[in-house]
Design a protein around this motif. Structure first.
Motif, short mmCIF file in Angstrom:
data_model
loop_
_atom_site.label_atom_id
_atom_site.label_comp_id
_atom_site.label_asym_id
_atom_site.label_seq_id
_atom_site.Cartn_x
_atom_site.Cartn_y
_atom_site.Cartn_z
N ASN A 1 80.76 71.11 1.05
CA ASN A 1 79.45 71.75 1.09
C ASN A 1 78.56 71.03 2.11
OD1 ASN A 1 76.81 72.71 0.56
ND2 ASN A 1 77.33 73.14 -1.56
N GLN A 2 78.16 71.76 3.15
CA GLN A 2 77.41 71.14 4.24
C GLN A 2 76.00 70.71 3.82
OE1 GLN A 2 78.95 70.57 7.27
NE2 GLN A 2 80.73 71.32 6.19
N ARG A 3 75.53 71.19 2.68
CA ARG A 3 74.17 70.87 2.23
C ARG A 3 74.14 69.73 1.21
NH1 ARG A 3 70.96 76.68 1.62
NH2 ARG A 3 71.36 77.40 3.75
N MET A 4 75.29 69.18 0.92
CA MET A 4 75.36 68.10 -0.06
C MET A 4 75.69 66.79 0.62
SD MET A 4 77.40 69.96 -3.22
CE MET A 4 77.37 68.49 -4.24
N ASP B 1 75.13 58.55 1.82
CA ASP B 1 73.99 59.47 1.93
C ASP B 1 74.04 60.34 3.18
OD1 ASP B 1 72.63 58.68 -0.49
OD2 ASP B 1 72.12 56.81 0.54
N LYS B 2 75.19 60.38 3.82
CA LYS B 2 75.33 61.24 4.99
C LYS B 2 75.82 62.62 4.58
CE LYS B 2 76.19 57.68 8.50
NZ LYS B 2 74.98 57.98 9.30
N TYR B 3 75.61 63.59 5.46
CA TYR B 3 76.09 64.95 5.25
C TYR B 3 77.40 65.14 6.03
CZ TYR B 3 71.51 66.03 3.26
OH TYR B 3 70.39 66.04 2.47
N PRO B 4 78.25 66.10 5.63
CA PRO B 4 79.53 66.30 6.33
C PRO B 4 79.38 66.48 7.84
CG PRO B 4 79.53 67.52 4.28
CD PRO B 4 78.15 66.95 4.43
N SER B 5 78.30 67.13 8.28
CA SER B 5 78.10 67.37 9.71
C SER B 5 77.90 66.07 10.49
CB SER B 5 76.89 68.28 9.93
OG SER B 5 75.71 67.70 9.41
N GLU B 6 77.57 64.97 9.80
CA GLU B 6 77.35 63.68 10.46
C GLU B 6 78.63 62.86 10.54
OE1 GLU B 6 73.27 61.87 9.43
OE2 GLU B 6 73.79 63.02 7.63
#
Length: 657
Positions: free
Chosen positions: A462-465, A506-511
């Motif tokens: 989930n890209q928002r988690m 605390d990073k998001y998958p996109s990072e």
């Protein structure tokens, strides 16, 4: 050979809330016309950022801090987006790592390839355009192009989508091709064909290629020169023969030692200790010093220069200083054993003992006559899986291999009740999971004791988690009490288990890089401590050192906790090292099942023989002498039933040779 691309002292940084991330640090290299340069290194070391920097495909948070980029005789360092658009596709093109995000899901594959042709060759129209699209699809190994060009990306397997992306990249006949993990999603036979295809294009058209990969077997097959990157810097560069036969940097030694080919006969794969440093504040001195068992005092204080080994071979390590002690490279030739083969025999005895133990155990998963069909329209359907039967014992690792599109992932999804099979039965712990009433009655147990790792980590997260929430989510859904102090502490523990630092919580998958995202997906599955783990290409996007960590982790879980695995992979070297038994699939059929040692030493089906012969060898001289024609798999003899020809060795009757 003239220099087609020249990069000098390039430094690229990302500016984010946490500070300046120095992704590429003072990198210099050149690329000659018709040359293949392979860039290797761990996930997150800057390989992809380097390529995207040259093509100016970086996000707004990134900036080229210093250095210059000369391509095609022009300095393009400060080119605008409008100027770069004229170069992309013609001067250089790129094949990205994730084919699903590279293709538009709402447009047919043929239309997307045709669009690329029209942009770069507007004179090609009408019927000739369709012929050109068919040529490109055939070129990359997509059968029946007239039919398949009408299909959408969701109707292609992962490997087929990657081939379509390569066809798009080749549409403009580029002078420089950047290939970012182009064979990650491909099986070994198609991988060999694609690599030979890229080689042929390079030789016929003089196309220069920058090949980014973590597979050193692939590097041995395709590369003229190799650059090894670590923590944003090139730490060693030389010809393929120099890097493979005379590596000088300790990091290169570590990458080599992590390969299964160099670990045959050992109980576990070698792993590089520790993790790469954060690039927000890179450590002083040599960035690899904290993971280097041969580090000198000066490594922690002063950054080493590039020492010259030969005219073409350079390495940045203080071990090459004339005052440093002489340390022999701890890497032998592929498959060598210095103990007369004792370690290999010990390893084989251990595997045989495990096989004897699992033979008397209960069957955890029993798949019988499984068939599944995907309807394309009202009249046409694709038979993805046909009459597949196998069992997995408690505590066993069962490998499932085969070419892309052979039905491996479909079997996995049927086992996990993500697809409802058309025919057959699947029994887990004696429960028929295909029966809706039985599944509802045991839903909680089935969801908590079975977990799956998907092939595409980007779309499965989930890209928002945040990462910590992604890992803890299954436990929260099942209302489980975390084994440790809190869900965050449990996520921290699981991340450490799969080789990720706590700073990513605390990073998001996109990072994250592709390999880091896959490790998060693995950590999420392991957090539930499942009895059955279905792993669909779990190590495909990981570099060799992290692959070794994950494979050792899987073996540890099996030995210490008795977990069972359905391990789907196209990396046959890893399958040989890890699995107890292996099943080989072709066009939806299971053509051979046998204990691992028996299958790899005595394959009986023609298709199995072709697969095994295509395993990449981390030896440039041997690998480049082979051609993809050696790996043409026999796919016609798929009639009949699996017949036992030896103890636990089954082969499809009409395919035996």
């Amino acid at each position: 050979m003239s220099e087609l691309l020249e990069v000098k002292n390039l430094s690229v940084s990302f500016f984010c809330a946490g500070g300046e991330v120095q992704a590429v640090r003072d990198v210099s290299f050149s690329l000659a016309r018709g040359e293949v340069l392979a860039i290797v290194g761990e996930s997150g070391c800057g390989k992809s950022v380097l390529c995207k920097s040259i093509m100016k495909l970086l996000p707004g948070t990134a900036k080229i801090k210093s250095g210059s980029i000369a391509a095609g005789g022009a300095d393009i360092t400060h080119y605008t987006e409008r100027e770069m658009c004229k170069l992309r596709g013609k001067l250089f093109s790129m094949v990205f790592q994730d084919p699903m995000t590279s293709l538009n899901p709402t447009i047919s594959v043929g239309a997307q390839i045709a669009e690329a042709v029209r942009v770069h060759q507007p004179e090609i129209t009408g019927e000739r355009l369709q012929e050109r699209v068919a040529e490109l699809m055939k070129l990359v190994g997509i059968d029946c192009p007239g039919e398949r060009m009408k299909h959408y990306p969701c109707q292609f397997s992962g490997g087929m989508r990657q081939r379509a992306v390569i066809a798009v990249a080749l549409a403009g006949n580029p002078a420089i091709l950047f290939a970012d993990e182009p064979t990650t999603a491909l099986d070994v036979t198609i991988q060999a064909q694609i690599l030979d295809l890229l080689r042929d294009i390079q030789q016929k058209l003089g196309t220069a290629t920058v090949f980014v990969t973590h597979d050193l077997g692939v590097v041995a097959r395709v590369a003229d020169r190799v650059a090894v990157m670590y923590a944003g810097k090139i730490v060693e560069i030389g010809t393929a023969a120099e890097i493979f036969y005379e590596p000088r940097h300790p990091y290169t030694w570590g990458l080599m030692r992590a390969l299964p080919a160099f670990s045959k006969g050992r109980d576990s794969l070698y792993t590089i200790p520790g993790m790469p440093p954060t690039l927000i504040n890179p450590p002083p001195g040599d960035a690899f010093a904290y993971r280097n068992e041969n580090a000198l005092a000066i490594d922690y204080e002063k950054e080493p220069p590039m020492f010259r080994v030969t005219d073409t071979h350079y390495a940045a390590t203080w071990l090459l200083d004339e005052r440093a002690p002489r340390i022999a490279a701890p890497v032998g030739r592929c498959g060598e054993h210095t103990d007369g083969g004792k370690s290999r025999r010990r390893w084989e005895d251990t595997k045989n003992t495990r096989m004897e133990e699992t033979a008397s155990n209960e069957i955890l998963l029993d798949v019988r006559h499984l068939s599944h069909v995907f309807p394309l329209n009202r009249k046409t359907a694709v038979k993805a899986v046909e009459d597949v039967s196998f069992q997995i014992f408690r505590g066993e690792i069962f490998g499932l291999v085969g070419e892309s599109g052979s039905g491996k992932s479909t079997v996995a999804r049927c086992v996990m009740n993500l697809y409802r099979p058309c025919e057959g039965s699947i029994r887990y712990k004696g429960i028929n999971t295909c029966d809706a009433k039985s599944f509802r009655k045991n839903r909680r147990m089935l969801q908590s004791t079975r977990q799956m790792i998907f092939q595409d980590s980007d779309s499965s997260l989930n890209q928002r988690m945040r990462v910590c929430d992604i890992i803890a989510e299954p436990m929260k859904i099942q209302h489980m009490t975390p084994p440790r102090a809190s869900f965050r502490e449990e996520a921290r523990f699981q991340m450490h288990y799969v080789g990720l630092d706590a700073r990513y919580l605390d990073k998001y998958p996109s990072e994250l890089s592709g390999g880091q995202r896959q490790r998060v997906a693995i950590a999420r599955a392991l957090a539930m401590e499942p009895e059955l783990l279905v792993a669909d290409e779990p190590i495909a996007s990981l570099d060799v050192s992290i692959q070794a960590q994950i494979v050792n982790l899987f073996r540890h879980l099996q030995q210490e906790h008795g977990f069972s695995f359905l391990f789907i992979a196209h990396d046959l070297a890893m399958v040989e090292f890890l699995c107890d038994r292996v099943g080989v699939m072709c066009r939806g059929r299971l053509v051979e099942v046998a204990p691992t040692q028996e299958l790899f030493s005595n394959p009986r089906h023609a298709y199995t023989k072709a697969l095994l012969s295509a395993i990449p060898i981390p030896d440039p001289r041997r690998e480049q002498a082979r051609r993809a024609t050696e790996f043409c798999a026999e796919r016609d003899a798929l009639d009949g039933e699996l017949t036992e020809i030896g103890a636990g060795h089954f082969v499809l009757k009409n395919g035996e040779q």
